[in-house]
Design a protein around this motif. Structure first.
Motif, PDB file in Angstrom:
ATOM      1  N   VAL A 261       0.955  -1.542   0.370  1.00 26.09           N
ATOM      2  CA  VAL A 261       0.026  -0.195   0.052  1.00 26.09           C
ATOM      3  C   VAL A 261       0.878   1.031   0.019  1.00 26.09           C
ATOM      4  N   GLY A 262       2.253   1.019   1.106  1.00 20.55           N
ATOM      5  CA  GLY A 262       2.622   2.406   1.441  1.00 20.55           C
ATOM      6  C   GLY A 262       3.872   2.895  -0.030  1.00 20.55           C
ATOM      7  N   ILE A 263       3.768   1.192  -1.000  1.00 20.53           N
ATOM      8  CA  ILE A 263       5.197   1.778  -2.092  1.00 20.53           C
ATOM      9  C   ILE A 263       4.240   2.234  -3.887  1.00 20.53           C
ATOM     10  N   ILE A 264       2.942   1.311  -3.457  1.00 20.68           N
ATOM     11  CA  ILE A 264       2.448   1.792  -4.511  1.00 20.68           C
ATOM     12  C   ILE A 264       1.974   3.217  -4.328  1.00 20.68           C
ATOM     13  N   THR A 265       1.056   3.818  -3.022  1.00 19.31           N
ATOM     14  CA  THR A 265       1.288   5.635  -3.165  1.00 19.31           C
ATOM     15  C   THR A 265       2.184   6.491  -3.822  1.00 19.31           C
ATOM     16  N   VAL A 266       3.672   5.876  -2.663  1.00 17.28           N
ATOM     17  CA  VAL A 266       5.009   6.649  -3.540  1.00 17.28           C
ATOM     18  C   VAL A 266       5.254   6.035  -4.970  1.00 17.28           C
ATOM     19  N   PHE A 267       5.208   5.521  -5.655  1.00 18.16           N
ATOM     20  CA  PHE A 267       5.135   5.463  -6.708  1.00 18.16           C
ATOM     21  C   PHE A 267       4.652   6.089  -7.360  1.00 18.16           C
ATOM     22  N   PHE A 268       3.466   6.140  -7.566  1.00 17.81           N
ATOM     23  CA  PHE A 268       1.918   7.086  -8.026  1.00 17.81           C
ATOM     24  C   PHE A 268       2.118   8.629  -7.936  1.00 17.81           C
ATOM     25  N   GLY A 269       2.470   8.316  -6.803  1.00 19.76           N
ATOM     26  CA  GLY A 269       2.411  10.251  -6.464  1.00 19.76           C
ATOM     27  C   GLY A 269       3.733  10.257  -6.902  1.00 19.76           C
ATOM     28  N   HIS A 270       5.287  10.033  -6.527  1.00 20.61           N
ATOM     29  CA  HIS A 270       5.909  10.453  -7.602  1.00 20.61           C
ATOM     30  C   HIS A 270       5.662  10.442  -9.205  1.00 20.61           C
ATOM     31  N   LEU A 271       4.979   9.701  -9.861  1.00 24.52           N
ATOM     32  CA  LEU A 271       4.532   9.602 -10.925  1.00 24.52           C
ATOM     33  C   LEU A 271       4.037  10.745 -11.961  1.00 24.52           C
ATOM     34  N   VAL A 272       2.977  11.331 -10.935  1.00 26.03           N
ATOM     35  CA  VAL A 272       1.721  12.157 -11.148  1.00 26.03           C
ATOM     36  C   VAL A 272       2.936  13.215 -10.656  1.00 26.03           C
TER      37      VAL A 272
ATOM     38  N   LEU B  18       8.393   1.750   4.809  1.00 31.67           N
ATOM     39  CA  LEU B  18       9.986   1.403   4.986  1.00 31.67           C
ATOM     40  C   LEU B  18       8.841   0.369   6.844  1.00 31.67           C
ATOM     41  N   VAL B  19       8.011   0.010   6.907  1.00 29.85           N
ATOM     42  CA  VAL B  19       7.495  -0.378   8.477  1.00 29.85           C
ATOM     43  C   VAL B  19       7.202  -1.705   7.499  1.00 29.85           C
ATOM     44  N   GLY B  20       6.580  -2.128   6.710  1.00 30.87           N
ATOM     45  CA  GLY B  20       6.439  -3.361   6.232  1.00 30.87           C
ATOM     46  C   GLY B  20       7.317  -3.553   5.244  1.00 30.87           C
ATOM     47  N   GLY B  21       8.567  -2.620   4.738  1.00 32.88           N
ATOM     48  CA  GLY B  21       9.755  -3.102   4.068  1.00 32.88           C
ATOM     49  C   GLY B  21      10.374  -3.953   5.338  1.00 32.88           C
ATOM     50  N   THR B  22      10.413  -3.385   6.287  1.00 30.48           N
ATOM     51  CA  THR B  22      11.779  -4.021   6.828  1.00 30.48           C
ATOM     52  C   THR B  22      11.159  -4.931   7.605  1.00 30.48           C
ATOM     53  N   MET B  23       9.827  -5.224   8.058  1.00 33.39           N
ATOM     54  CA  MET B  23       9.794  -6.197   8.479  1.00 33.39           C
ATOM     55  C   MET B  23       9.522  -7.593   7.165  1.00 33.39           C
ATOM     56  N   LEU B  24       9.805  -7.317   6.270  1.00 27.92           N
ATOM     57  CA  LEU B  24       9.860  -8.361   5.318  1.00 27.92           C
ATOM     58  C   LEU B  24      11.365  -8.728   4.941  1.00 27.92           C
ATOM     59  N   LEU B  25      11.634  -7.984   5.264  1.00 29.08           N
ATOM     60  CA  LEU B  25      13.498  -7.325   4.892  1.00 29.08           C
ATOM     61  C   LEU B  25      14.237  -8.334   6.383  1.00 29.08           C
ATOM     62  N   HIS B  26      13.342  -8.186   7.752  1.00 30.95           N
ATOM     63  CA  HIS B  26      13.995  -8.780   8.897  1.00 30.95           C
ATOM     64  C   HIS B  26      13.509 -10.150   8.365  1.00 30.95           C
ATOM     65  N   ARG B  27      12.606 -10.642   8.005  1.00 28.47           N
ATOM     66  CA  ARG B  27      11.879 -11.820   7.732  1.00 28.47           C
ATOM     67  C   ARG B  27      12.942 -13.074   6.605  1.00 28.47           C
ATOM     68  N   ARG B  28      13.104 -12.648   5.215  1.00 28.13           N
ATOM     69  CA  ARG B  28      14.136 -12.862   4.593  1.00 28.13           C
ATOM     70  C   ARG B  28      15.055 -13.202   5.082  1.00 28.13           C
ATOM     71  N   LEU B  29      15.873 -12.643   5.786  1.00 24.37           N
ATOM     72  CA  LEU B  29      17.326 -12.912   6.310  1.00 24.37           C
ATOM     73  C   LEU B  29      17.348 -13.375   7.460  1.00 24.37           C
ATOM     74  N   PHE B  30      16.206 -13.406   8.340  1.00 26.47           N
ATOM     75  CA  PHE B  30      17.008 -14.118   9.533  1.00 26.47           C
ATOM     76  C   PHE B  30      16.010 -15.140   9.723  1.00 26.47           C
ATOM     77  N   ASP B  31      14.585 -15.661   8.705  1.00 23.69           N
ATOM     78  CA  ASP B  31      14.233 -16.447   8.519  1.00 23.69           C
ATOM     79  C   ASP B  31      15.805 -17.968   7.880  1.00 23.69           C
ATOM     80  N   ALA B  32      16.002 -18.945   8.436  1.00 19.57           N
ATOM     81  CA  ALA B  32      16.470 -19.906   7.976  1.00 19.57           C
ATOM     82  C   ALA B  32      16.088 -20.514   6.816  1.00 19.57           C
ATOM     83  N   ARG B  33      14.544 -20.741   7.016  1.00 20.26           N
ATOM     84  CA  ARG B  33      14.000 -21.478   5.405  1.00 20.26           C
ATOM     85  C   ARG B  33      13.883 -20.826   4.418  1.00 20.26           C
ATOM     86  N   ILE B  34      13.668 -19.162   4.543  1.00 24.80           N
ATOM     87  CA  ILE B  34      13.844 -17.997   3.876  1.00 24.80           C
ATOM     88  C   ILE B  34      14.858 -17.905   3.041  1.00 24.80           C
ATOM     89  N   ARG B  35      15.875 -17.935   3.934  1.00 23.23           N
ATOM     90  CA  ARG B  35      17.066 -17.440   3.818  1.00 23.23           C
ATOM     91  C   ARG B  35      17.554 -18.364   2.530  1.00 23.23           C
TER      92      ARG B  35
END
Length: 261
Positions: free
Chosen positions: A60-71, A106-123
């Motif tokens: 939701v955040g990144i789509i809003t930012v993307f189209f905000g920059h585009l427009v 940023l909050v959502g991205g931090t959660m996703l990045l933490h999950r990808r870096l520190f979860d052994a199965r996903i890493r």
């Protein structure tokens, strides 16, 4: 031809065209070569924790930012003048809408990045490109939020008009467009540089699912109704053993079906 061949000219004058060329050619080449890799490769089955909230906030955040920059960047200045929209109002709209949207991403991205870096199965199932693009987007969001500190010092909209003019001049092939933003704050320069770098990496990462996502409704409406799949198998499969046929006529008076002679 280019007397001031310095880092500013490379970033603001050359890199935009390189990024757009790589985006276009790379996306077409990947679709022609590996069309079935245009996906996000979801890891939901491996671990749902942090994924739902992180994904919602981030997208939701990144789509809003993307189209905000585009427009915001590609709306001609004369349109604002014709509509009577003052530059300071557009600047405040960018801060009040883009700020919360960037923070949510940023909050959502931090959660996703933490999950990808520190979860052994996903890493283990993550590629280097997956991790790299997430880190770059996270840094881009941080720097984008930091630019608000500079934006608040120019609430008359003058800096915003400079970036709008630069962006639109790039599209119209004005080779001197880079000179318009040479003396902006270094945070803005870093923000633009990372944005162009992410654009160049776009066709070679999981970000291509953005195109397939937006194009999915149109592909559904225009689908041919069938698909031809060519096998790459080099050896012929053995024929199946013959199965005795069964009479098709229904049983009479409770008699069971028997194999045909």
């Amino acid at each position: 031809m280019f007397p001031n061949l310095d880092i500013d000219f490379i970033i603001f004058g050359v890199m935009p065209y390189v990024a757009l060329a790589v985006l276009l050619v790379g996306s077409i080449a990947r679709y022609e070569r590996d069309p079935f890799t245009w996906k996000s490769s979801s890891s939901q089955l491996l671990r749902r924790k942090q994924l739902i909230w992180g994904s919602i906030l981030f997208h939701v955040g990144i789509i809003t930012v993307f189209f905000g920059h585009l427009v915001g960047l590609f709306t001609p200045v004369w349109v604002l003048d014709a509509l009577g929209i003052p530059y300071w109002l557009k600047q405040w709209m960018a801060v009040l809408i883009g700020g919360p949207a960037g923070l949510a991403a940023l909050v959502g991205g931090t959660m996703l990045l933490h999950r990808r870096l520190f979860d052994a199965r996903i890493r283990v199932t993550s590629s280097h490109a997956d991790i790299l693009i997430m880190v770059l987007i996270w840094l881009q969001l941080v720097i984008g939020l930091l630019t608000i500190t500079q934006t608040l010092q120019h609430m008359d909209g003058a800096e915003m008009v400079r970036f709008m003019t630069w962006s639109q001049s790039i599209v119209t092939w004005n080779l001197n467009a880079w000179a318009m933003v040479v003396d902006v704050h270094w945070l803005y320069k870093l923000h633009i540089f990372l944005g162009l770098l992410i654009t160049m990496l776009f066709p070679f990462t999981r970000l291509v699912h953005m195109i397939s996502g937006f194009a999915a409704p149109f592909r559904f409406l225009l689908r041919p109704g069938y698909q031809l799949v060519r096998s790459r198998r080099r050896t012929v499969l053995p024929k199946r053993s013959a199965v005795p046929a069964v009479r098709q006529s229904g049983p009479k008076d409770g008699a069971a079906q028997t194999p045909a002679e």
